[in-house]
Design a protein around this motif. Structure first.
Motif, mmCIF file in Angstrom:
data_model
loop_
_atom_site.group_PDB
_atom_site.id
_atom_site.type_symbol
_atom_site.label_atom_id
_atom_site.label_comp_id
_atom_site.label_asym_id
_atom_site.label_seq_id
_atom_site.Cartn_x
_atom_site.Cartn_y
_atom_site.Cartn_z
ATOM 1 N N PHE A 81 0.830 -1.203 0.000
ATOM 2 C CA PHE A 81 0.000 0.000 0.000
ATOM 3 C C PHE A 81 0.863 1.250 0.000
ATOM 4 C CE2 PHE A 81 -2.383 -3.309 2.260
ATOM 5 C CZ PHE A 81 -3.506 -3.383 1.451
ATOM 6 N N ALA A 82 0.700 2.082 -1.017
ATOM 7 C CA ALA A 82 1.613 3.214 -1.192
ATOM 8 C C ALA A 82 1.447 4.304 -0.138
ATOM 9 C CB ALA A 82 1.416 3.810 -2.585
ATOM 10 N N ALA A 83 0.246 4.460 0.420
ATOM 11 C CA ALA A 83 0.018 5.577 1.353
ATOM 12 C C ALA A 83 0.040 5.140 2.815
ATOM 13 C CB ALA A 83 -1.319 6.255 1.025
ATOM 14 N N ALA A 84 0.424 3.900 3.053
ATOM 15 C CA ALA A 84 0.368 3.366 4.420
ATOM 16 C C ALA A 84 1.643 2.601 4.720
ATOM 17 C CB ALA A 84 -0.832 2.433 4.568
ATOM 18 N N MET A 116 -0.614 7.284 6.394
ATOM 19 C CA MET A 116 -0.708 6.736 7.743
ATOM 20 C C MET A 116 0.464 5.820 8.052
ATOM 21 S SD MET A 116 -3.877 4.041 7.292
ATOM 22 C CE MET A 116 -3.342 2.369 7.710
ATOM 23 N N ALA B 109 -8.627 2.446 -0.802
ATOM 24 C CA ALA B 109 -7.938 1.706 0.266
ATOM 25 C C ALA B 109 -7.335 0.412 -0.263
ATOM 26 C CB ALA B 109 -8.902 1.410 1.419
ATOM 27 N N ASP B 110 -8.004 -0.225 -1.227
ATOM 28 C CA ASP B 110 -7.436 -1.434 -1.844
ATOM 29 C C ASP B 110 -6.074 -1.132 -2.465
ATOM 30 O OD1 ASP B 110 -9.534 -3.085 -1.227
ATOM 31 O OD2 ASP B 110 -10.556 -2.820 -3.151
ATOM 32 N N PHE B 112 -4.174 2.006 -1.973
ATOM 33 C CA PHE B 112 -3.231 2.841 -1.219
ATOM 34 C C PHE B 112 -3.182 2.511 0.275
ATOM 35 C CE2 PHE B 112 -4.646 5.304 -4.931
ATOM 36 C CZ PHE B 112 -3.412 5.470 -5.548
ATOM 37 N N GLY B 113 -4.051 1.638 0.732
ATOM 38 C CA GLY B 113 -4.098 1.311 2.154
ATOM 39 C C GLY B 113 -5.114 2.162 2.886
ATOM 40 N N VAL B 114 -5.242 3.400 2.453
ATOM 41 C CA VAL B 114 -6.218 4.329 3.034
ATOM 42 C C VAL B 114 -6.738 5.202 1.898
ATOM 43 C CG1 VAL B 114 -4.321 5.906 3.676
ATOM 44 C CG2 VAL B 114 -6.551 6.163 4.782
#
Lengths: 365, 365
Positions: A81-84, A116, B109-110, B112-114
């Protein structure tokens, strides 16, 4: 009644705190993060979480009892996950982890709008408000929660403390609108256990709804109070539960034994941290009326909330801003005589001469 | 005392609600979202926000007064942020916007995680818990907040209502751990204004800390209560303020006049929505003790919180899960006689024959 505060130059404070962390085995970067945090807490008047508390916690739960690991390296887990990001803190000093996590969240938010960092095997970061305020001062909306070191709170309708005081901290970059960032930062218990102890010392009763006795019955007698109640009944209970659930997903362990030495063979004893940052441009609808900019719109709303007879209301973050103004005005960190005596224990620990009150200017606040 | 509920087949309910929305000018997709939402509220026992309330709100604030725009298209603003979308809702039906926003958050979210969606020029989405529960049932952690249609809450320490009852809703995908998703969902006022009206009708006093009179003084007399207080003093005030601040950043307007017709020339009258979803894998520390999986770890923590004498505590979301179980067991949506009479106003509005109680099975709950 005004109290006397002595003005400690920030460099002098930071030097002592840095030495104390180094003495306990922390590395240079950790000691610097520890000093930065303690200075920030003192600057904004968070006297419950300044250097005295920070180093005392390290004695109770930290390096002195082998639970926090000086020099530990943060392990950044692979993530699709790029943003987490997901980190294993390996019981590294909480302040160092928290600052780095918040920096990472800001970089992620710059790129993705929101970012996050979840931290497993975390220790204690002391004052969550400090990290989110820091991010807000840099222009971001920030949030953090963590599980508390120990469990002192009884779930709504229960008898036994199986939850932490589990704080939540939010901050908003409102400094260009109202002069300071709004910082909403509190534990999910009605009061802190420290407050119960103060009331006990002063022979005063607690307000109803704060605490329970050993049988789990509500009590206003601080001598009988052994556990705390969530604020706002089921609503505060839900908020406290959020931290436990985040911990559950991240990797925390059974709350009832968190921070204890007893029982729960094979369970973890540490906390978890969760950090999140949003870039304000990532929620900018650009349809503000009357030609307002985003921050002018925020300002107009705050003024409306505090208008119409509500002029005496405080904003969350205002007491911190006021104290920060005093620190700025006096050019140092404000400590009482009693606090300086405590700091002198640290001076003794690191082999430095005790601070002499006569060497400092003082101010009545 | 048990009450009699009539079991309405979901198809029959959905058909009526769909026709009502279509009759008021909403398009087929909006009417379907409206019906889906009302069925969900009824299924989980959210009787304050079922079809009766949904269509009534549309009369008070919506299409009947020209403030909600049937058939409006969501405008997705350009954004440089991959994990955050910003939408102009153009006063489209809130339920349709909320379902689509939550779907978008899950897709983000799938990847980027969020993921998050901020909605300006929003209307009313009724029951935030429904959207986050829906996402939780699909396996995600979800959160939403919005500003309320009107401002009924006095800031802590103030006199005048300048804030909405501003709800927050969180849900956790705990169904594989405990059989249902935990849903933490409440307004930031101590009680709802509807509750004040009930107490007035029943001649009962309010609890202290719920309401203020016209002069802004606390009152327990429901006949004198004109505005509400935040729950948990400054803590609930902070939580309510969060929604106003989110609205400020997104593009909402002055809270005191929100939903009113008076004053504030050039100000907006609508609300804003904020949605956020986290993929549980994006916070998976993978260091769960005793070989637990992530969900087994969550289960162990929940069991610990509710153990040790706390077995009688409820979990947030449990009442909804219980009612959902009843709906499932009886194969339909449960409505009282009084509610069916209200629904028959809708039947009349759309030119359908009134429902006859004798046509439905009933059950005592």
């Amino acid at each position: 009644m005004p109290e006397t505060y002595y003005i400690i130059p920030k460099d002098k404070h930071d030097s002592l705190v840095t030495k104390a962390y180094l003495k306990r085995g922390y590395d240079v970067a950790e000691a610097a993060a520890g000093a930065r945090f303690c200075a920030s807490a003192a600057y904004y008047g968070i006297r419950t979480h300044n250097a005295i508390k920070a180093l005392h916690l390290d004695e109770l739960f930290g390096s002195k009892v082998g639970r926090w690991t000086p020099g530990a390296k943060i392990e950044k887990l692979p993530s699709r996950f790029a943003a987490a990001e997901i980190w294993n803190g390996h019981n590294k000093l909480g302040q160092a982890v928290a600052y780095e996590a918040m920096d990472t969240c800001m970089k992620l938010a710059d790129k993705f709008g929101v970012g996050m960092v979840s931290v497993d095997n975390a220790t204690h970061y002391l004052w969550g408000g400090g990290y989110v305020m820091d991010a807000a001062l840099k222009g971001y909306l920030a949030y953090t929660n963590c599980t508390s070191a120990t469990s002192e709170v009884v779930p709504f309708g229960g008898k036994t403390p199986t939850m932490g005081t589990n704080p939540h901290s939010w901050a908003f970059p409102t400094q260009d609108a109202i002069g300071f960032p709004i910082v909403i930062d509190w534990a999910t218990s009605t009061i802190a256990m420290g407050r119960v102890q103060v009331m006990k010392r002063e022979g005063k009763q607690l307000a109803p709804g704060c605490a329970v006795d050993a049988e789990g019955n509500p009590t206003t007698d601080p001598n009988k109070a052994v556990a705390l109640l969530p604020f706002g009944a089921h609503k505060g209970y839900g908020l406290g539960l959020i931290d436990e659930l985040y911990a559950g997903y991240i990797g925390g362990s059974l709350p009832q034994i968190r921070g204890t030495k007893l029982g729960g063979e094979g369970e973890k004893r540490g906390s978890t941290f969760y950090f999140q940052v949003i870039h304000p441009d990532a929620m900018k609808g650009n349809d503000y009326v009357k030609g307002r900019s985003q921050i002018q719109n925020v300002k107009a709303i705050i003024e409306d909330v505090l208008g119409h007879g509500n002029e005496k209301c405080m904003l969350p973050g205002q007491p911190e801003a006021r104290w920060g103004g005093l620190s700025k005005q006096h050019g140092g960190l404000l400590f009482t005589k009693a606090e300086i005596e405590e700091l002198n224990h640290l001076a003794h620990e690191v082999g430095e001469a005790a601070w002499n009150l006569a060497d400092f200017k003082s101010v009545q606040v």
